[in-house]
Write a protein that holds these residues in place. Sequence first.
Motif, mmCIF file in Angstrom:
data_model
loop_
_atom_site.group_PDB
_atom_site.id
_atom_site.type_symbol
_atom_site.label_atom_id
_atom_site.label_comp_id
_atom_site.label_asym_id
_atom_site.label_seq_id
_atom_site.Cartn_x
_atom_site.Cartn_y
_atom_site.Cartn_z
ATOM 1 N N PHE A 1 -1.941 0.197 9.471
ATOM 2 C CA PHE A 1 -1.355 -1.083 9.109
ATOM 3 C C PHE A 1 0.334 -0.683 9.328
ATOM 4 C CE2 PHE A 1 0.929 -3.973 6.101
ATOM 5 C CZ PHE A 1 0.070 -4.923 6.275
ATOM 6 N N LEU B 1 -6.409 3.241 7.193
ATOM 7 C CA LEU B 1 -6.224 1.912 7.387
ATOM 8 C C LEU B 1 -4.640 1.987 7.017
ATOM 9 C CD1 LEU B 1 -9.444 0.683 5.802
ATOM 10 C CD2 LEU B 1 -8.574 0.272 8.233
ATOM 11 N N ASN B 2 -4.116 2.264 6.070
ATOM 12 C CA ASN B 2 -2.761 2.304 5.714
ATOM 13 C C ASN B 2 -1.954 2.846 6.766
ATOM 14 O OD1 ASN B 2 -3.381 1.246 2.931
ATOM 15 N ND2 ASN B 2 -3.144 3.229 2.116
#
Length: 138
Positions: free
Chosen positions: A61, A57-58
């Motif tokens: 992003f 997810l990081n």
Amino acid sequence: MKQIEVQILQQSYLLSCPEGHESRLLDAVERVDTAMTRIRDAGKVRARERIAVLAALNLAFEIADREAADMAAAADHPHPVPMATPVAVGDDIPPPPPRRSASGVQESLLPPDADETLRLQSLVQRLDQALGEDGRLL
């Protein structure tokens, strides 16, 4: 396809890679390992699967932030940007995020929608693998 053994968060993985693209795969492995190590070293998360999901997810992003910045820059400079040569990516290897050359040229031949679709499919596949058969993080 070439087989390469790598380590991510001190666990070995045997990955397939198209001939000549080993360095790109190793760069991607290094990014994932670094992201997962930072999360583990922060001390709040210990489960490997949860660390993998948070790292994915990081990274997603960060990609979205870069794409937003690219679109803003493209709005300021409406001239078409020449693309690099196409790269064949195996089905079992996620495509790395687009890179920029020293002159700021995006090194991907895929249109933004197709490139984004490939990255999202890759992210979903990695999340499925991380979650395992029961679909739970813990």
